[in-house]
Design a protein around this motif. Structure first.
Motif, PDB file in Angstrom:
ATOM      1  N   MET A   1      19.670  64.316  -0.613  1.00  0.00           N
ATOM      2  CA  MET A   1      20.684  63.294  -0.568  1.00  0.00           C
ATOM      3  C   MET A   1      22.045  63.983  -0.474  1.00  0.00           C
ATOM      4  O   MET A   1      22.328  64.908  -1.229  1.00  0.00           O
ATOM      5  CB  MET A   1      20.591  62.437  -1.831  1.00  0.00           C
ATOM      6  CG  MET A   1      21.535  61.273  -1.849  1.00  0.00           C
ATOM      7  SD  MET A   1      21.417  60.252  -3.342  1.00  0.00           S
ATOM      8  CE  MET A   1      19.799  59.580  -3.239  1.00  0.00           C
ATOM      9  N   SER A   2      22.857  63.530   0.413  1.00  0.00           N
ATOM     10  CA  SER A   2      24.166  64.150   0.611  1.00  0.00           C
ATOM     11  C   SER A   2      25.162  63.615  -0.423  1.00  0.00           C
ATOM     12  O   SER A   2      24.977  62.528  -0.976  1.00  0.00           O
ATOM     13  CB  SER A   2      24.683  63.838   2.013  1.00  0.00           C
ATOM     14  OG  SER A   2      25.070  62.478   2.089  1.00  0.00           O
ATOM     15  N   PRO A   3      26.245  64.358  -0.680  1.00  0.00           N
ATOM     16  CA  PRO A   3      27.288  63.883  -1.593  1.00  0.00           C
ATOM     17  C   PRO A   3      27.872  62.534  -1.157  1.00  0.00           C
ATOM     18  O   PRO A   3      28.176  61.680  -1.999  1.00  0.00           O
ATOM     19  CB  PRO A   3      28.342  64.986  -1.546  1.00  0.00           C
ATOM     20  CG  PRO A   3      27.575  66.211  -1.190  1.00  0.00           C
ATOM     21  CD  PRO A   3      26.494  65.736  -0.263  1.00  0.00           C
ATOM     22  N   ALA A   4      28.017  62.325   0.142  1.00  0.00           N
ATOM     23  CA  ALA A   4      28.558  61.056   0.635  1.00  0.00           C
ATOM     24  C   ALA A   4      27.617  59.893   0.303  1.00  0.00           C
ATOM     25  O   ALA A   4      28.071  58.806  -0.082  1.00  0.00           O
ATOM     26  CB  ALA A   4      28.788  61.137   2.142  1.00  0.00           C
ATOM     27  N   ILE A   6      25.473  59.807  -2.229  1.00  0.00           N
ATOM     28  CA  ILE A   6      25.576  59.616  -3.689  1.00  0.00           C
ATOM     29  C   ILE A   6      26.822  58.796  -4.021  1.00  0.00           C
ATOM     30  O   ILE A   6      26.755  57.835  -4.794  1.00  0.00           O
ATOM     31  CB  ILE A   6      25.603  60.972  -4.418  1.00  0.00           C
ATOM     32  CG1 ILE A   6      24.254  61.683  -4.269  1.00  0.00           C
ATOM     33  CG2 ILE A   6      25.954  60.786  -5.894  1.00  0.00           C
ATOM     34  CD1 ILE A   6      24.251  63.109  -4.766  1.00  0.00           C
ATOM     35  N   ASP A   7      27.971  59.164  -3.437  1.00  0.00           N
ATOM     36  CA  ASP A   7      29.208  58.418  -3.678  1.00  0.00           C
ATOM     37  C   ASP A   7      29.072  56.964  -3.268  1.00  0.00           C
ATOM     38  O   ASP A   7      29.521  56.059  -3.970  1.00  0.00           O
ATOM     39  CB  ASP A   7      30.376  59.071  -2.931  1.00  0.00           C
ATOM     40  CG  ASP A   7      30.804  60.381  -3.562  1.00  0.00           C
ATOM     41  OD1 ASP A   7      30.490  60.594  -4.751  1.00  0.00           O
ATOM     42  OD2 ASP A   7      31.464  61.176  -2.873  1.00  0.00           O
ATOM     43  N   ARG A   8      28.460  56.717  -2.108  1.00  0.00           N
ATOM     44  CA  ARG A   8      28.294  55.351  -1.614  1.00  0.00           C
ATOM     45  C   ARG A   8      27.400  54.540  -2.547  1.00  0.00           C
ATOM     46  O   ARG A   8      27.692  53.398  -2.888  1.00  0.00           O
ATOM     47  CB  ARG A   8      27.707  55.379  -0.199  1.00  0.00           C
ATOM     48  CG  ARG A   8      27.538  53.994   0.424  1.00  0.00           C
ATOM     49  CD  ARG A   8      27.048  54.056   1.863  1.00  0.00           C
ATOM     50  NE  ARG A   8      25.962  54.982   2.131  1.00  0.00           N
ATOM     51  CZ  ARG A   8      24.680  54.777   1.818  1.00  0.00           C
ATOM     52  NH1 ARG A   8      24.321  53.662   1.239  1.00  0.00           N
ATOM     53  NH2 ARG A   8      23.757  55.667   2.106  1.00  0.00           N
ATOM     54  N   LEU A   9      26.306  55.147  -3.024  1.00  0.00           N
ATOM     55  CA  LEU A   9      25.380  54.437  -3.899  1.00  0.00           C
ATOM     56  C   LEU A   9      25.954  54.199  -5.295  1.00  0.00           C
ATOM     57  O   LEU A   9      25.635  53.207  -5.948  1.00  0.00           O
ATOM     58  CB  LEU A   9      24.060  55.192  -3.995  1.00  0.00           C
ATOM     59  CG  LEU A   9      23.237  55.256  -2.703  1.00  0.00           C
ATOM     60  CD1 LEU A   9      22.029  56.162  -2.878  1.00  0.00           C
ATOM     61  CD2 LEU A   9      22.800  53.860  -2.283  1.00  0.00           C
ATOM     62  N   LEU A  10      26.788  55.102  -5.766  1.00  0.00           N
ATOM     63  CA  LEU A  10      27.364  54.967  -7.108  1.00  0.00           C
ATOM     64  C   LEU A  10      28.667  54.173  -7.136  1.00  0.00           C
ATOM     65  O   LEU A  10      29.150  53.819  -8.203  1.00  0.00           O
ATOM     66  CB  LEU A  10      27.601  56.346  -7.722  1.00  0.00           C
ATOM     67  CG  LEU A  10      26.351  57.139  -8.072  1.00  0.00           C
ATOM     68  CD1 LEU A  10      26.736  58.503  -8.623  1.00  0.00           C
ATOM     69  CD2 LEU A  10      25.481  56.384  -9.064  1.00  0.00           C
TER      70      LEU A  10
END
Length: 128
Positions: A1-4, A6-10
């Motif tokens: 999973m990319s950082p982007a 993760i940010d979108r999901l969180l």
């Protein structure tokens, strides 16, 4: 999973859960001038206290509110708390003086957070 990803999901959760507020600012050079030991202790007897403040302000540090000052003995885990209005330096010293009068043991060491509510000239004079 990319950082982007993760940010979108969180993102929805981050909007609901605010970041923790911190009302303590780094202290000054006074920490080295207070004549009570403030380094790491290997406590083998009561009397070495840690002190810290907790703010009761909701989600904003704006305005006036109560702070809790918590004192904990390293050896015995004995803990006491005192309330102060707006974290004033003279109130912190007064609450520390009251606490010292109620302790079943002498204060041998005092360590605190680095905030100016503790590291001030009032506390320096008190422990001198």
């Amino acid at each position: 999973m990319s950082p982007a990803t993760i940010d979108r999901l969180l993102a929805p959760i981050r909007c609901v859960i605010p970041k923790r507020l911190c009302g303590t600012k780094p202290g000054s050079l006074l920490k080295t001038q207070i004549p009570v030991r403030t380094d790491h202790w290997d406590a083998t007897e009561p009397g070495y206290l840690e002190a810290d403040t907790v703010v009761h302000c909701g989600q904003s540090l704006a305005g006036d509110f109560v702070w809790t000052v918590t004192y904990t003995d390293i050896y015995s885990d004995w803990t006491a708390s005192r309330a102060v209005w707006n974290k004033g330096a003279t109130q912190i010293v007064e609450k520390t003086r009251q606490l010292e009068g109620e302790l079943p043991f002498p204060i041998l060491g005092f360590d605190c957070d680095n905030g100016s509510e503790f590291l001030n000239h009032h506390l320096l004079r008190y422990f001198s």
